[in-house]
Write a protein that holds these residues in place. Structure first.
Motif, PDB file in Angstrom:
ATOM      1  N   ARG A 132      17.821-105.756 -73.620  1.00  0.00           N
ATOM      2  CA  ARG A 132      16.718-106.967 -73.656  1.00  0.00           C
ATOM      3  C   ARG A 132      17.083-108.008 -74.138  1.00  0.00           C
ATOM      4  O   ARG A 132      16.218-109.092 -74.225  1.00  0.00           O
ATOM      5  N   SER A 155      10.560 -95.558 -72.255  1.00  0.00           N
ATOM      6  CA  SER A 155      10.197 -95.374 -72.993  1.00  0.00           C
ATOM      7  C   SER A 155       9.616 -96.650 -73.572  1.00  0.00           C
ATOM      8  O   SER A 155      10.802 -97.934 -74.149  1.00  0.00           O
ATOM      9  N   ASN A 156       8.435 -97.351 -73.627  1.00  0.00           N
ATOM     10  CA  ASN A 156       8.093 -98.216 -74.380  1.00  0.00           C
ATOM     11  C   ASN A 156       6.559 -97.532 -75.286  1.00  0.00           C
ATOM     12  O   ASN A 156       6.423 -96.843 -75.457  1.00  0.00           O
ATOM     13  N   THR A 183      16.045 -91.284 -75.246  1.00  0.00           N
ATOM     14  CA  THR A 183      15.671 -92.901 -75.933  1.00  0.00           C
ATOM     15  C   THR A 183      14.210 -92.563 -76.997  1.00  0.00           C
ATOM     16  O   THR A 183      14.058 -93.808 -77.558  1.00  0.00           O
ATOM     17  N   PHE A 213      19.759 -93.599 -85.624  1.00  0.00           N
ATOM     18  CA  PHE A 213      19.558 -94.971 -84.601  1.00  0.00           C
ATOM     19  C   PHE A 213      18.517 -94.215 -83.236  1.00  0.00           C
ATOM     20  O   PHE A 213      17.737 -95.344 -83.031  1.00  0.00           O
ATOM     21  N   LEU A 214      18.155 -92.932 -83.221  1.00  0.00           N
ATOM     22  CA  LEU A 214      17.491 -92.530 -82.651  1.00  0.00           C
ATOM     23  C   LEU A 214      16.079 -92.725 -83.686  1.00  0.00           C
ATOM     24  O   LEU A 214      14.671 -92.237 -82.924  1.00  0.00           O
ATOM     25  N   ALA A 217      14.537 -95.668 -83.577  1.00  0.00           N
ATOM     26  CA  ALA A 217      13.363 -96.034 -82.432  1.00  0.00           C
ATOM     27  C   ALA A 217      12.777 -95.161 -82.173  1.00  0.00           C
ATOM     28  O   ALA A 217      11.591 -95.661 -81.399  1.00  0.00           O
ATOM     29  N   ASP A 220      10.451 -96.459 -84.481  1.00  0.00           N
ATOM     30  CA  ASP A 220       9.295 -98.280 -83.566  1.00  0.00           C
ATOM     31  C   ASP A 220       8.555 -97.761 -82.112  1.00  0.00           C
ATOM     32  O   ASP A 220       7.584 -98.528 -81.866  1.00  0.00           O
ATOM     33  N   LEU A 221       8.921 -97.059 -81.801  1.00  0.00           N
ATOM     34  CA  LEU A 221       7.980 -96.524 -80.471  1.00  0.00           C
ATOM     35  C   LEU A 221       6.741 -96.256 -81.350  1.00  0.00           C
ATOM     36  O   LEU A 221       5.683 -96.916 -80.572  1.00  0.00           O
TER      37      LEU A 221
END
Length: 301
Positions: A132, A155-156, A183, A213-214, A217, A220-221
């Motif tokens: 990133r 993944s976005n 992800t 962390f996941l 993630a 956040d997604l």
């Protein structure tokens, strides 16, 4: 969800949902279903189609003709992106984690990417973590020209929205819907698409240094895709077997026995760990008697 391009990319939706008669679940009064997302498309199975389709539509609408993405040496996402490029006429570049792979014979996964026309660019692991970093991305554009960036695993926000249809297809069909996670994009969308009283369960296949962390993630997604939390979801850790694409004799024996017992193909990077986790959890009494658990089969062996 409609197809992002020509007939070559048209999916089989909704994917089949079938019951699996497994005595380890039956003894606990739990019904096991499998959602055969591996049958959606021969080249872009399961969550790869669901996550890539909206990104490919956006690329086509913007006039982009090149895609660049990231993945490991056995990445299903890299293979799916390369296949999509071949089918739709996109130029594809795969940034591969591990400079030690450069110059070595390609494994079967990367060979498939190359056969589909993907340019493979190997970087060391420290550089890979800069995925990133604007300076790193600028250097990649200098080297490969203009491209649409698709993140690791696809993944976005677009991918998460694409995976909501998976949840909608399973509304009212199971109490718990479980999926293997890399992800987190599929879990983020799945949870958002499920109905009231249903829970999404993610089984991480990576060994992360930070156990949270996941979870961060996925949160956040969901924020990026939906503006905030959606649905009821949780993670079942400790079933990664050492990390991404890592296997043990125990896991292989379990997958072989599951295939023989039920006649279902079990992909080893994601699906084997998912099914192992559900079997272990049901034997620990994690699901109440009378529950229905659905396992999403996201890839092919």
């Amino acid at each position: 969800m409609t197809s992002p391009g020509p007939q070559a990319l048209r999916p089989r939706l909704p994917s089949p949902l079938q019951s699996v008669d497994d005595d380890r679940f039956a003894r606990r009064g739990v019904r096991l279903l499998v959602k055969r997302d591996d049958l959606i498309h021969p080249d872009l199975p399961g969550n790869k189609w669901r996550k890539l389709a909206p990104n490919l539509r956006a690329a086509a609408e913007a006039g982009d003709r090149a895609l660049l993405t990231f993945g490991g040496a056995y990445s299903n996402h890299l293979r799916a992106t390369a296949a999509a490029g071949r089918l739709l006429g996109f130029r594809t570049v795969g940034v591969v984690r591990g400079d030690e792979l450069a110059g070595a014979p390609l494994n079967w996964s990367l060979a498939r990417c190359a056969a589909d026309g993907m340019v493979l660019h190997f970087v060391d692991r420290a550089t890979y973590r800069r995925a990133r970093d604007p300076a790193f991305l600028a250097a990649l554009r200098d080297r490969f020209g203009a491209f649409r960036l698709i993140p690791e695993g696809g993944s976005n926000a677009l991918a998460a929205r694409g995976c909501t249809e998976l949840g909608r297809e399973l509304r009212g069909r199971a109490d718990v819907v479980a999926v293997a996670c890399g992800t987190g994009g599929t879990l983020a969308g799945l949870a958002a698409g499920l109905g009231p009283g249903q829970r999404a369960l993610g089984v991480p296949v990576l060994k992360g240094g930070d156990p949270h962390f996941l979870h961060a993630a996925v949160a956040d997604l969901q924020h990026a895709a939906f503006g905030g939390p959606r649905g009821d979801w949780s993670l079942a850790a400790d079933f990664h077997f050492g990390g991404y694409a890592r296997r043990t004799p125990e896991l292989d024996a379990f997958a072989d026995a599951f295939e023989e017992r039920h006649g279902l193909p079990v992909e080893r990077v994601y699906v084997a760990k998912l099914l192992f986790a559900l079997t272990a959890l049901v034997e620990r009494g994690a699901f109440p008697p009378g529950s229905t658990v659905a396992a999403v089969v996201t890839g092919t062996p």
